[in-house]
Scaffold this motif. Structure first.
Motif, PDB file in Angstrom:
ATOM      1  N   LEU A 177      32.281  36.584  47.520  1.00  0.00           N
ATOM      2  CA  LEU A 177      33.306  37.579  47.222  1.00  0.00           C
ATOM      3  C   LEU A 177      32.909  38.935  47.791  1.00  0.00           C
ATOM      4  CD1 LEU A 177      33.713  36.656  43.448  1.00  0.00           C
ATOM      5  CD2 LEU A 177      35.217  35.986  45.328  1.00  0.00           C
ATOM      6  N   PRO A 178      33.882  39.802  48.019  1.00  0.00           N
ATOM      7  CA  PRO A 178      33.549  41.165  48.433  1.00  0.00           C
ATOM      8  C   PRO A 178      32.790  41.878  47.311  1.00  0.00           C
ATOM      9  CG  PRO A 178      35.914  40.758  48.619  1.00  0.00           C
ATOM     10  CD  PRO A 178      35.319  39.581  47.925  1.00  0.00           C
ATOM     11  N   ARG A 179      31.873  42.740  47.681  1.00  0.00           N
ATOM     12  CA  ARG A 179      31.160  43.552  46.686  1.00  0.00           C
ATOM     13  C   ARG A 179      32.096  44.675  46.270  1.00  0.00           C
ATOM     14  NH1 ARG A 179      27.808  48.006  46.474  1.00  0.00           N
ATOM     15  NH2 ARG A 179      27.948  48.233  48.728  1.00  0.00           N
ATOM     16  N   ASP A 180      33.014  44.316  45.393  1.00  0.00           N
ATOM     17  CA  ASP A 180      34.112  45.175  44.993  1.00  0.00           C
ATOM     18  C   ASP A 180      34.409  44.923  43.518  1.00  0.00           C
ATOM     19  OD1 ASP A 180      37.129  45.660  44.641  1.00  0.00           O
ATOM     20  OD2 ASP A 180      36.739  46.483  46.633  1.00  0.00           O
ATOM     21  N   PRO A 181      34.738  45.956  42.738  1.00  0.00           N
ATOM     22  CA  PRO A 181      35.009  45.741  41.316  1.00  0.00           C
ATOM     23  C   PRO A 181      36.093  44.697  41.042  1.00  0.00           C
ATOM     24  CG  PRO A 181      34.820  48.087  41.747  1.00  0.00           C
ATOM     25  CD  PRO A 181      34.796  47.380  43.087  1.00  0.00           C
ATOM     26  N   GLU A 182      37.070  44.565  41.921  1.00  0.00           N
ATOM     27  CA  GLU A 182      38.142  43.594  41.718  1.00  0.00           C
ATOM     28  C   GLU A 182      37.643  42.149  41.807  1.00  0.00           C
ATOM     29  OE1 GLU A 182      38.627  46.353  43.787  1.00  0.00           O
ATOM     30  OE2 GLU A 182      39.709  47.383  42.186  1.00  0.00           O
ATOM     31  N   SER A 183      36.465  41.935  42.369  1.00  0.00           N
ATOM     32  CA  SER A 183      35.921  40.581  42.468  1.00  0.00           C
ATOM     33  C   SER A 183      35.560  40.000  41.111  1.00  0.00           C
ATOM     34  CB  SER A 183      34.698  40.571  43.388  1.00  0.00           C
ATOM     35  OG  SER A 183      35.111  40.799  44.719  1.00  0.00           O
ATOM     36  N   ALA A 184      35.407  40.839  40.106  1.00  0.00           N
ATOM     37  CA  ALA A 184      35.099  40.333  38.765  1.00  0.00           C
ATOM     38  C   ALA A 184      36.216  39.405  38.272  1.00  0.00           C
ATOM     39  CB  ALA A 184      34.877  41.484  37.797  1.00  0.00           C
ATOM     40  N   ALA A 185      37.458  39.729  38.582  1.00  0.00           N
ATOM     41  CA  ALA A 185      38.581  38.879  38.156  1.00  0.00           C
ATOM     42  C   ALA A 185      38.490  37.497  38.805  1.00  0.00           C
ATOM     43  CB  ALA A 185      39.911  39.542  38.489  1.00  0.00           C
ATOM     44  N   THR A 186      38.153  37.444  40.080  1.00  0.00           N
ATOM     45  CA  THR A 186      38.007  36.156  40.769  1.00  0.00           C
ATOM     46  C   THR A 186      36.825  35.383  40.198  1.00  0.00           C
ATOM     47  OG1 THR A 186      38.931  37.152  42.762  1.00  0.00           O
ATOM     48  CG2 THR A 186      37.759  35.061  43.030  1.00  0.00           C
ATOM     49  N   ALA A 187      35.734  36.072  39.904  1.00  0.00           N
ATOM     50  CA  ALA A 187      34.562  35.425  39.311  1.00  0.00           C
ATOM     51  C   ALA A 187      34.902  34.849  37.941  1.00  0.00           C
ATOM     52  CB  ALA A 187      33.416  36.422  39.211  1.00  0.00           C
ATOM     53  N   ARG A 188      35.673  35.573  37.158  1.00  0.00           N
ATOM     54  CA  ARG A 188      36.086  35.055  35.842  1.00  0.00           C
ATOM     55  C   ARG A 188      36.935  33.794  36.002  1.00  0.00           C
ATOM     56  NH1 ARG A 188      36.443  40.684  34.834  1.00  0.00           N
ATOM     57  NH2 ARG A 188      38.666  40.720  35.307  1.00  0.00           N
ATOM     58  N   ARG A 189      37.844  33.783  36.980  1.00  0.00           N
ATOM     59  CA  ARG A 189      38.662  32.583  37.224  1.00  0.00           C
ATOM     60  C   ARG A 189      37.777  31.397  37.609  1.00  0.00           C
ATOM     61  NH1 ARG A 189      42.303  36.352  39.286  1.00  0.00           N
ATOM     62  NH2 ARG A 189      41.603  36.077  41.424  1.00  0.00           N
ATOM     63  N   LEU A 190      36.760  31.637  38.426  1.00  0.00           N
ATOM     64  CA  LEU A 190      35.860  30.575  38.848  1.00  0.00           C
ATOM     65  C   LEU A 190      35.114  29.991  37.636  1.00  0.00           C
ATOM     66  CD1 LEU A 190      34.691  29.073  41.349  1.00  0.00           C
ATOM     67  CD2 LEU A 190      32.855  30.770  41.327  1.00  0.00           C
ATOM     68  N   ALA A 246      29.542  43.231  37.857  1.00  0.00           N
ATOM     69  CA  ALA A 246      29.550  44.697  37.786  1.00  0.00           C
ATOM     70  C   ALA A 246      28.207  45.269  38.208  1.00  0.00           C
ATOM     71  CB  ALA A 246      29.911  45.154  36.377  1.00  0.00           C
ATOM     72  N   ASN A 247      27.113  44.651  37.782  1.00  0.00           N
ATOM     73  CA  ASN A 247      25.787  45.131  38.199  1.00  0.00           C
ATOM     74  C   ASN A 247      25.594  44.979  39.698  1.00  0.00           C
ATOM     75  OD1 ASN A 247      24.922  45.990  35.721  1.00  0.00           O
ATOM     76  ND2 ASN A 247      23.709  44.175  35.275  1.00  0.00           N
ATOM     77  N   ALA A 248      26.006  43.844  40.250  1.00  0.00           N
ATOM     78  CA  ALA A 248      25.854  43.629  41.688  1.00  0.00           C
ATOM     79  C   ALA A 248      26.705  44.619  42.480  1.00  0.00           C
ATOM     80  CB  ALA A 248      26.230  42.192  42.054  1.00  0.00           C
ATOM     81  N   VAL A 249      27.914  44.866  42.023  1.00  0.00           N
ATOM     82  CA  VAL A 249      28.794  45.823  42.710  1.00  0.00           C
ATOM     83  C   VAL A 249      28.156  47.210  42.688  1.00  0.00           C
ATOM     84  CG1 VAL A 249      31.015  47.034  42.515  1.00  0.00           C
ATOM     85  CG2 VAL A 249      30.924  44.535  42.376  1.00  0.00           C
ATOM     86  N   ARG A 250      27.599  47.585  41.565  1.00  0.00           N
ATOM     87  CA  ARG A 250      27.038  48.922  41.399  1.00  0.00           C
ATOM     88  C   ARG A 250      25.731  49.111  42.169  1.00  0.00           C
ATOM     89  NH1 ARG A 250      26.561  48.904  36.118  1.00  0.00           N
ATOM     90  NH2 ARG A 250      28.769  49.311  35.932  1.00  0.00           N
ATOM     91  N   ALA A 283      25.546  32.503  37.876  1.00  0.00           N
ATOM     92  CA  ALA A 283      24.640  33.342  38.662  1.00  0.00           C
ATOM     93  C   ALA A 283      25.417  34.185  39.657  1.00  0.00           C
ATOM     94  CB  ALA A 283      23.625  32.470  39.398  1.00  0.00           C
ATOM     95  N   VAL A 284      24.837  35.345  39.974  1.00  0.00           N
ATOM     96  CA  VAL A 284      25.391  36.215  41.006  1.00  0.00           C
ATOM     97  C   VAL A 284      24.252  36.591  41.945  1.00  0.00           C
ATOM     98  CG1 VAL A 284      26.513  38.417  41.515  1.00  0.00           C
ATOM     99  CG2 VAL A 284      27.211  37.096  39.499  1.00  0.00           C
ATOM    100  N   ALA A 285      24.438  36.289  43.223  1.00  0.00           N
ATOM    101  CA  ALA A 285      23.451  36.621  44.250  1.00  0.00           C
ATOM    102  C   ALA A 285      23.914  37.852  45.011  1.00  0.00           C
ATOM    103  CB  ALA A 285      23.283  35.435  45.205  1.00  0.00           C
ATOM    104  N   ASP A 286      22.947  38.716  45.330  1.00  0.00           N
ATOM    105  CA  ASP A 286      23.270  39.891  46.141  1.00  0.00           C
ATOM    106  C   ASP A 286      22.094  40.208  47.054  1.00  0.00           C
ATOM    107  OD1 ASP A 286      21.447  41.906  44.921  1.00  0.00           O
ATOM    108  OD2 ASP A 286      22.732  41.689  43.170  1.00  0.00           O
TER     109      ASP A 286
END
Length: 138
Positions: A20-33, A59-63, A85-88
């Motif tokens: 996903l893009p490193r963007d706050p809106e990606s949280a919604a897609t992550a929740r759907r996943l 949110a931590n990865a985006v920030r 998990a979230v990889a960055d």
């Protein structure tokens, strides 16, 4: 929109992941996943905690991360355990803190600690993976 990738895991259950893009809106897609994976595994009782945990990890990865993308992974690592998990691309390891009542930020990892059976960070040559495990309640 790219579709999530599924792969069979040693538990016999597919794992789900999406870049996903490193963007706050990606949280919604992550929740759907997370919702999709947990519903597919008939683990609906873990959905509320899972979506909150992935929201905080994203949110931590985006920030704090570098580069323009993150990767979200949801896998069933044992019959009664799911790992989110979230990889960055940042090597900075998250450091949980206890915020004061008047602080508006800093509660993310505090919430993850409270909701997850276990959580941690796996350092990689290119960055890190922050993960949290949810256990099915007996």
């Amino acid at each position: 929109m790219p579709q999530p990738i599924t792969r069979a895991r040693p538990t016999g259950h597919p794992g789900y992941s999406e870049t996903l893009p490193r963007d706050p809106e990606s949280a919604a897609t992550a929740r759907r996943l997370v919702r999709l994976a947990l519903a597919a595994w008939y683990l609906d009782d873990l959905i509320d905690d899972g979506v909150l945990i992935v929201s905080e990890l994203v949110a931590n990865a985006v920030r704090h991360a570098r580069r323009q993308s993150i990767r979200v992974v949801v896998e069933r690592v044992a019959p009664r355990t799911v790992r989110v998990a979230v990889a960055d691309f940042s090597r900075v390891v998250p450091n949980p803190c206890t915020p004061t009542d008047d602080e508006e930020a800093g509660r993310g990892l505090f919430l993850v600690t409270a909701l997850a059976a276990n959580w941690g960070t796996a350092e990689r040559r290119w960055g890190k993976v922050v993960w949290a495990e949810l256990g099915v309640r007996a």
